[in-house]
Design a protein around this motif. Structure first.
Motif, PDB file in Angstrom:
ATOM      1  N   GLY A  29       0.785  -1.226   0.000  1.00 50.32           N
ATOM      2  CA  GLY A  29       0.000   0.000   0.000  1.00 50.32           C
ATOM      3  C   GLY A  29       0.817   1.276   0.000  1.00 50.32           C
ATOM      4  O   GLY A  29       0.268   2.361   0.187  1.00 50.32           O
ATOM      5  N   HIS A  49       2.598   5.636   2.873  1.00 42.46           N
ATOM      6  CA  HIS A  49       1.450   4.729   2.782  1.00 42.46           C
ATOM      7  C   HIS A  49       0.196   5.516   2.371  1.00 42.46           C
ATOM      8  O   HIS A  49      -0.027   6.642   2.822  1.00 42.46           O
ATOM      9  CB  HIS A  49       1.201   4.042   4.126  1.00 42.46           C
ATOM     10  N   SER A  57      -2.728   5.319   3.157  1.00 37.35           N
ATOM     11  CA  SER A  57      -3.721   5.562   4.206  1.00 37.35           C
ATOM     12  C   SER A  57      -3.685   6.992   4.725  1.00 37.35           C
ATOM     13  O   SER A  57      -4.641   7.433   5.373  1.00 37.35           O
ATOM     14  CB  SER A  57      -3.506   4.592   5.375  1.00 37.35           C
ATOM     15  N   ARG A  58      -2.626   7.738   4.420  1.00 36.07           N
ATOM     16  CA  ARG A  58      -2.562   9.112   4.916  1.00 36.07           C
ATOM     17  C   ARG A  58      -3.602  10.004   4.251  1.00 36.07           C
ATOM     18  O   ARG A  58      -3.880  11.103   4.711  1.00 36.07           O
ATOM     19  CB  ARG A  58      -1.157   9.700   4.734  1.00 36.07           C
ATOM     20  N   TYR A  92      -6.717   9.110   4.027  1.00 39.08           N
ATOM     21  CA  TYR A  92      -7.985   8.772   4.678  1.00 39.08           C
ATOM     22  C   TYR A  92      -8.206   9.659   5.904  1.00 39.08           C
ATOM     23  O   TYR A  92      -7.254  10.179   6.492  1.00 39.08           O
ATOM     24  CB  TYR A  92      -7.990   7.303   5.117  1.00 39.08           C
ATOM     25  N   ASP A 149     -11.796   6.830   9.338  1.00 45.05           N
ATOM     26  CA  ASP A 149     -11.661   5.699   8.417  1.00 45.05           C
ATOM     27  C   ASP A 149     -10.424   4.866   8.740  1.00 45.05           C
ATOM     28  O   ASP A 149     -10.450   3.631   8.632  1.00 45.05           O
ATOM     29  CB  ASP A 149     -11.601   6.197   6.972  1.00 45.05           C
ATOM     30  N   ARG A 150      -9.343   5.537   9.123  1.00 50.71           N
ATOM     31  CA  ARG A 150      -8.141   4.783   9.499  1.00 50.71           C
ATOM     32  C   ARG A 150      -8.388   3.962  10.753  1.00 50.71           C
ATOM     33  O   ARG A 150      -7.946   2.814  10.867  1.00 50.71           O
ATOM     34  CB  ARG A 150      -6.958   5.729   9.711  1.00 50.71           C
ATOM     35  N   GLY A 197     -10.069   0.757  10.076  1.00 46.35           N
ATOM     36  CA  GLY A 197      -9.368  -0.158   9.184  1.00 46.35           C
ATOM     37  C   GLY A 197      -9.790  -0.100   7.737  1.00 46.35           C
ATOM     38  O   GLY A 197      -9.619  -1.074   6.997  1.00 46.35           O
ATOM     39  N   PRO A 210      -8.440   1.532   5.031  1.00 51.10           N
ATOM     40  CA  PRO A 210      -7.412   1.323   3.996  1.00 51.10           C
ATOM     41  C   PRO A 210      -7.082  -0.147   3.775  1.00 51.10           C
ATOM     42  O   PRO A 210      -7.029  -0.616   2.636  1.00 51.10           O
ATOM     43  CB  PRO A 210      -6.214   2.103   4.548  1.00 51.10           C
ATOM     44  N   ALA A 211      -6.856  -0.877   4.855  1.00 49.97           N
ATOM     45  CA  ALA A 211      -6.539  -2.305   4.723  1.00 49.97           C
ATOM     46  C   ALA A 211      -7.697  -3.065   4.103  1.00 49.97           C
ATOM     47  O   ALA A 211      -7.500  -3.967   3.264  1.00 49.97           O
ATOM     48  CB  ALA A 211      -6.184  -2.890   6.090  1.00 49.97           C
ATOM     49  N   ARG A 267     -11.957  12.125   1.505  1.00 50.17           N
ATOM     50  CA  ARG A 267     -10.516  11.973   1.638  1.00 50.17           C
ATOM     51  C   ARG A 267      -9.909  13.307   2.092  1.00 50.17           C
ATOM     52  O   ARG A 267     -10.585  14.339   2.075  1.00 50.17           O
ATOM     53  CB  ARG A 267      -9.897  11.525   0.310  1.00 50.17           C
TER      54      ARG A 267
END
Length: 663
Positions: A162, A186, A188-189, A191, A195-196, A199, A201-202, A220
């Motif tokens: 990711g 990554h 996920s930053r 999100y 949301d992080r 979970g 992003p995973a 986002r």
């Protein structure tokens, strides 16, 4: 020794045969000065020369003029002689002068004493291979330029874990990060914290791997911390070998689209509110008009009865019947409103619709004049349905009257039934067709709206079809209308099939008998309804104890022996249902009968009710029948007393008792 020399000779011959048979490679030998000593089939194919044309010629004849001028052939031989090998790619010339790209290997050949004997030269035509590689390179270059040039989409790649591996101009424009700031980070930053934390992003990566694609719309975060709405697509990337090497990610900023959708929704809500206000105005005007007409009759008749106390019995009876007929009309109007609102409690029965319609046919024909023909096309072996018979008859009558009014000069009205399948659903169809003038497409879209009518002013309330629609939907079915101007109209009501058996109709109401001396607790918050309810129960031969609310009723139960509780549902404080539940807890064997006109809080499907509910306004016979069924369940000793209905119970179809109030 001789044998060894012979074997070596045989091996050399085989090797020579092998070399000369190869066609994909030009394999030949040069002497120490670079002149051609051997020539195989591959050399002949690549370069176009026969062996006799090139043997003894210098190999430089295959080079471009500029390469010969620059001394490239000599350098190749010098390098091979000095280092033992030369390898490179370059352009060479065929016999006809055409060029081809060659991959060339020149190896030094030396004797056992190290003396230079010549060179082995292997050439392969790689023109097509290099063209394909160049085309692929050019295509990839163009694609990279395209991706990098796109500004409206963030297009970039992630590694299998990711982390961002590249970054286009669109990603920079939408998210605000330069490539140097984000590559290696990554994804996920982008999100939100929420949301992080859950979970997301995973989960997106897992979904893309499992299903081959992940797609969503969500908020986002940009570099400056501001939020934007994004449409996101994530797809896994695999090598030809099947190895997973990462993800392709495409993000589009849809903030403006979302804003436009929200503005449209707000506009639609405002329009809907305006339509509701318009409908409310039509509702108030329509009800006021119809009820004023009804109240004119009621007030005038009541005034006449009060002022002329010496009226003849025949005339007094006629006035009373006028009052009761007017009350019936008011009840019908209220029923239409409640059915449209889908709030009128239904009392469904299992019926064979064809049998019921056959019985109603004569009554329906009487509503029509002789210029109208009523045709019943009733299917045999019709599936059973479970509906409220009264609601059905009202809906059917409205449909027939509409059909009649659509044909002012007369015509045929057809009522038909049939079994139909809608996907996995089994339905019974009831259709009413006329041969009238039809309805225009513009009006057809509005026919089920409350108070919308195609009839002239003063000729219709606009409640008929809306009541029919409400009844069909409340019964678990649907209704459709089709029409063609000049060719008539067809209403098609679809009702769900039931496998429940048809119940017997029970005893005739004129023979209802109750045990003598029943004591009934009547709980009703309306003084007028309570008064008339008491009169009705006393006409049935019952002893009545009155309470104005649930608390008073519970107190009276403590000090009085009661055979049955008859309670309204909606009252100040505890409702009738709460009262019944409290009584059931302390006196589980005590029969309880509830009554209500309508309440969304107590609207419960009949098969889910704890207690029987009677619809207001109720009739003399309906109350007697309900009480009889309840007391028979608890086996109260029956001292038969044949009840003769009072005057107001004798009107055709059952007449409401007391004022037509609804809780």
């Amino acid at each position: 020794m001789a044998q060894s020399t012979f074997d070596r000779h045989i091996a050399d011959e085989r090797l020579e045969l092998l070399v000369h048979s190869i066609t994909d490679y030009a394999i030949y030998m040069l002497d120490p000065t670079g002149r051609i000593a051997t020539w195989n089939a591959g050399a002949r194919r690549f370069k176009g020369y026969e062996a006799e044309e090139v043997l003894g010629e210098h190999f430089s004849k295959f080079f471009l003029a500029e390469d010969r001028r620059d001394g490239l052939p000599s350098r190749i031989l010098d390098t091979a002689a000095r280092e033992g090998r030369f390898e490179a790619e370059g352009w060479r010339v065929r016999k006809g002068g055409t060029k081809f790209l060659a991959h060339v290997v020149v190896d030094r050949i030396q004797g056992e004493d190290g003396e230079l004997l010549g060179f082995a030269k292997v050439t392969r035509d790689v023109t097509e291979k290099r063209q394909k590689e160049q085309a692929l390179f050019d295509s990839e270059l163009q694609f990279r330029m395209l991706v990098q040039g796109v500004r409206d989409y963030a297009i970039y790649m992630l590694d299998p874990t990711g982390h961002v591996t590249n970054w286009n101009l669109g990603a920079q424009t939408i998210k605000g990060f330069n490539a140097s700031e984000i590559v290696g980070q990554h994804f996920s930053r982008f999100y939100t914290e929420q949301d992080r934390a859950r979970g997301a992003p995973a989960a997106a990566l897992e979904t893309a791997l499992r299903e081959g694609k992940f797609e969503a719309e969500a908020q986002r975060v940009r570099k400056d911390g501001s939020l934007f709405w994004a449409h996101v697509m994530l797809e896994p990337i695999y090598k030809d070998s099947g190895e997973h090497i990462g993800f392709a990610k495409v993000t589009r900023d849809i903030t403006e689209k979302k804003r436009a959708e929200e503005e449209l929704r707000e506009t639609q809500e405002a329009l809907l509110q305006s339509q509701k206000l318009q409908a409310l105005g039509e509702l108030a005007g329509g009800i006021a008009h119809d009820f004023n007409n009804l109240m004119t009759v009621v007030r005038g008749t009541a005034d006449m009865l009060l002022r002329k106390k010496d009226l003849a019995e025949e005339k007094r009876t006629r006035y009373l019947h006028v009052l009761l007929e007017t009350a019936e009309r008011a009840t019908s109007l209220t029923a239409q409103l409640l059915a449209f609102a889908r709030r009128q409690p239904l009392e469904p029965e299992v019926i064979d619709l064809s049998v019921r319609l056959d019985a109603l046919g004569e009554m329906l024909q009487r509503t029509l004049s002789s210029q109208y023909e009523l045709e019943l096309d009733l299917a045999p072996a019709l599936w059973r349905i479970e509906i409220d018979p009264t609601g059905l008859e009202t809906a059917l009558l409205n449909a027939v009257v509409n059909a009649r009014d659509a044909m002012p000069s007369g015509g045929k009205i057809t009522i038909s039934t049939r079994n139909v399948r809608e996907g996995n659903n089994e339905m019974v169809s009831l259709s009413i067709s006329d041969m009238g003038k039809g309805i225009s497409p513009e009006q057809l879209d509005r026919v089920f709206e409350p108070f919308f009518t195609t009839k002239p002013a003063g000729k219709g309330t606009g409640l008929g079809l809306s009541q029919l629609h409400g009844f069909a939907v409340q019964s678990g079915g649907s209704v459709k209308i089709s029409s063609k101007v000049g060719h008539g109209t067809t209403l098609d009501i679809r009702l769900p099939r039931t496998d429940k058996p048809v119940k017997g109709r029970g005893m005739e109401q004129s023979n209802i008998s109750l045990p003598e001396g029943l004591t009934i607790l009547l709980v009703e918050d309306s003084e007028h309804v309570r008064y008339f309810g008491r009169q009705l129960l006393e006409d049935l031969g019952c002893h009545v104890i009155e309470a104005c609310d649930a608390d008073e009723g519970l107190a009276l139960l403590e000090n009085n022996a009661v055979d049955l509780v008859f309670s309204d549902i909606v009252m100040p404080g505890r409702t009738g249902i709460e009262l019944a539940q409290e009584i059931r807890r302390t006196r589980p064997a005590l029969p309880i009968l509830l009554a209500s006109g309508y309440s969304s809080k107590q609207f419960i499907p009949i098969d889910q009710r704890e207690f029987p509910i009677m619809r207001k306004p109720y009739t003399f016979e309906a109350v007697a029948q309900a009480i009889l069924e309840l007391i028979e369940e608890v086996k109260i000793p029956q001292r038969v007393c044949l009840m003769q209905p009072p005057l107001h119970a004798g009107a055709q179809g059952g007449v409401p008792v007391g004022p037509q109030l609804s809780t």
